[in-house]
Scaffold this motif. Structure first.
Motif, PDB file in Angstrom:
ATOM      1  N   PRO A  46       0.821  -1.218   0.000  1.00 29.67           N
ATOM      2  CA  PRO A  46       0.000   0.000   0.000  1.00 29.67           C
ATOM      3  C   PRO A  46       0.853   1.266   0.000  1.00 29.67           C
ATOM      4  N   ASP A  47       0.190   2.392  -0.207  1.00 30.80           N
ATOM      5  CA  ASP A  47       0.858   3.688  -0.088  1.00 30.80           C
ATOM      6  C   ASP A  47       0.898   4.137   1.367  1.00 30.80           C
ATOM      7  N   LEU A  48      -0.106   3.693   2.129  1.00 37.15           N
ATOM      8  CA  LEU A  48      -0.244   4.141   3.509  1.00 37.15           C
ATOM      9  C   LEU A  48      -0.758   3.011   4.394  1.00 37.15           C
ATOM     10  N   VAL A  49      -0.224   2.949   5.615  1.00 44.52           N
ATOM     11  CA  VAL A  49      -0.722   2.043   6.646  1.00 44.52           C
ATOM     12  C   VAL A  49      -1.276   2.888   7.782  1.00 44.52           C
ATOM     13  N   VAL A  50      -2.507   2.610   8.189  1.00 45.93           N
ATOM     14  CA  VAL A  50      -3.109   3.232   9.368  1.00 45.93           C
ATOM     15  C   VAL A  50      -3.274   2.129  10.398  1.00 45.93           C
ATOM     16  N   ALA A  51      -2.575   2.245  11.529  1.00 41.97           N
ATOM     17  CA  ALA A  51      -2.543   1.128  12.475  1.00 41.97           C
ATOM     18  C   ALA A  51      -2.643   1.592  13.922  1.00 41.97           C
ATOM     19  N   ASP A  52      -3.322   0.788  14.718  1.00 36.61           N
ATOM     20  CA  ASP A  52      -3.360   0.999  16.157  1.00 36.61           C
ATOM     21  C   ASP A  52      -2.021   0.539  16.730  1.00 36.61           C
ATOM     22  N   ILE A  53      -1.517   1.255  17.726  1.00 33.56           N
ATOM     23  CA  ILE A  53      -0.256   0.858  18.348  1.00 33.56           C
ATOM     24  C   ILE A  53      -0.429  -0.406  19.181  1.00 33.56           C
ATOM     25  N   ARG A  54      -1.500  -0.474  19.943  1.00 27.72           N
ATOM     26  CA  ARG A  54      -1.720  -1.617  20.839  1.00 27.72           C
ATOM     27  C   ARG A  54      -2.698  -2.598  20.200  1.00 27.72           C
ATOM     28  N   MET A  55      -2.215  -3.801  19.910  1.00 32.77           N
ATOM     29  CA  MET A  55      -3.059  -4.815  19.283  1.00 32.77           C
ATOM     30  C   MET A  55      -2.481  -6.202  19.502  1.00 32.77           C
ATOM     31  N   PRO A  56      -3.240  -7.250  19.181  1.00 35.99           N
ATOM     32  CA  PRO A  56      -2.722  -8.614  19.302  1.00 35.99           C
ATOM     33  C   PRO A  56      -1.541  -8.809  18.338  1.00 35.99           C
ATOM     34  N   PRO A  57      -0.701  -9.853  18.560  1.00 32.02           N
ATOM     35  CA  PRO A  57      -0.990 -10.975  19.467  1.00 32.02           C
ATOM     36  C   PRO A  57      -0.638 -10.737  20.934  1.00 32.02           C
ATOM     37  N   ARG A  58       0.238  -9.776  21.242  1.00 36.81           N
ATOM     38  CA  ARG A  58       0.640  -9.586  22.636  1.00 36.81           C
ATOM     39  C   ARG A  58      -0.221  -8.557  23.352  1.00 36.81           C
ATOM     40  N   ASN A  59      -1.007  -7.794  22.566  1.00 38.40           N
ATOM     41  CA  ASN A  59      -1.796  -6.694  23.120  1.00 38.40           C
ATOM     42  C   ASN A  59      -0.916  -5.682  23.844  1.00 38.40           C
ATOM     43  N   ALA A  60       0.261  -5.474  23.291  1.00 42.58           N
ATOM     44  CA  ALA A  60       1.185  -4.465  23.804  1.00 42.58           C
ATOM     45  C   ALA A  60       1.436  -3.461  22.677  1.00 42.58           C
ATOM     46  N   ASP A  61       2.685  -3.180  22.387  1.00 40.91           N
ATOM     47  CA  ASP A  61       3.004  -2.231  21.319  1.00 40.91           C
ATOM     48  C   ASP A  61       3.239  -2.944  19.983  1.00 40.91           C
ATOM     49  N   ASP A  62       2.453  -3.999  19.730  1.00 43.25           N
ATOM     50  CA  ASP A  62       2.653  -4.814  18.525  1.00 43.25           C
ATOM     51  C   ASP A  62       2.477  -3.998  17.240  1.00 43.25           C
ATOM     52  N   GLY A  63       1.546  -3.055  17.247  1.00 45.99           N
ATOM     53  CA  GLY A  63       1.335  -2.230  16.060  1.00 45.99           C
ATOM     54  C   GLY A  63       2.529  -1.355  15.765  1.00 45.99           C
ATOM     55  N   LEU A  64       3.131  -0.797  16.811  1.00 48.31           N
ATOM     56  CA  LEU A  64       4.339   0.014  16.639  1.00 48.31           C
ATOM     57  C   LEU A  64       5.479  -0.830  16.113  1.00 48.31           C
ATOM     58  N   ARG A  65       5.662  -2.042  16.691  1.00 45.87           N
ATOM     59  CA  ARG A  65       6.744  -2.920  16.231  1.00 45.87           C
ATOM     60  C   ARG A  65       6.582  -3.254  14.755  1.00 45.87           C
ATOM     61  N   ALA A  66       5.343  -3.540  14.355  1.00 44.59           N
ATOM     62  CA  ALA A  66       5.086  -3.851  12.952  1.00 44.59           C
ATOM     63  C   ALA A  66       5.366  -2.643  12.069  1.00 44.59           C
ATOM     64  N   ALA A  67       4.963  -1.451  12.530  1.00 40.22           N
ATOM     65  CA  ALA A  67       5.188  -0.225  11.762  1.00 40.22           C
ATOM     66  C   ALA A  67       6.670   0.049  11.576  1.00 40.22           C
TER      67      ALA A  67
END
Length: 214
Positions: A46-67
């Motif tokens: 994609p051109d853009l990702v819109v993501a929540d910072i806190r999400m599964p699988p750990r329900n911690a900062d998984d979204g940030l790590r992925a970003a």
């Protein structure tokens, strides 16, 4: 604009998708966890990702790590992160990899649809957007060099709006100043911080945010 959305709350995820599609974006993928986000980004580019910072699988900062992984592997993909609460460390970690095409907003900003969509477009175009509360938190932390103490209250207001990604014209309108007055304040800010003046708005945001994240 092709977008992948990552949010574990279905209602929020569908709401974001509907909002973006009504604005003309193409939502090419939706993910409910960070693992699926990485998979969808790899499949759809994609051109853009819109993501929540806190999400599964750990329900911690998984979204940030992925970003951060996405930014490292595919730096041309813009990333806008959403969070329920202010976390200065998250913002600092995000901008450490560069501030071209990145954003960090509190989820409450989504309620102002026009403003949120404007921020989406700014990030997708290569700009940097930081939530005002994040900027305030970053500016309020103690500093050994106390550079912020060299600014007047008005100059601090201008610096804050610069860090949020506002243009000189927008700053002048919000603070009820003339364009010349804003230009003088900006010049003083650059001089005090030892920053080279740049024409492009995203470059000056890059410089200011780097200072704020030191």
């Amino acid at each position: 604009m092709r977008v992948v959305i990552a949010e574990d709350q279905a209602l929020m995820r569908e709401g974001l998708a509907l909002m973006l599609e009504r604005d003309g974006a193409e939502v090419v993928g939706q993910a409910a966890d960070a693992t699926d986000l990485l998979r969808k980004v790899g499949a759809h580019r994609p051109d853009l990702v819109v993501a929540d910072i806190r999400m599964p699988p750990r329900n911690a900062d998984d979204g940030l790590r992925a970003a951060l992984q996405i930014r490292a592997e595919r730096p041309k993909i813009a990333v806008l992160l959403l969070s329920q609460h202010v976390q200065r460390s998250y913002a600092e970690e995000l901008v450490e990899q560069g501030t071209v095409g990145v954003g960090y907003l509190l989820k409450q900003r989504v309620a102002d649809v026009a403003s949120f969509l404007a921020d989406v477009h700014r990030v997708a175009a290569g700009g940097c957007v930081l939530d005002p509360e994040v900027v305030a938190t970053m500016m309020s932390r103690p500093r050994r060099d106390d550079l912020l103490g060299r600014f007047t209250p008005r100059q601090l207001e201008v610096l804050t709006l610069m860090a949020e990604g506002r243009s000189n014209g927008a700053i002048a309108e919000q603070l009820t100043l003339t364009s010349k007055a804003v230009t003088r304040h900006v010049s003083h800010i650059y001089e005090t911080l030892g920053l080279e003046v740049a024409e492009e708005d995203h470059r000056r945001v890059l410089a200011v945010v780097r200072y704020l994240s030191r």
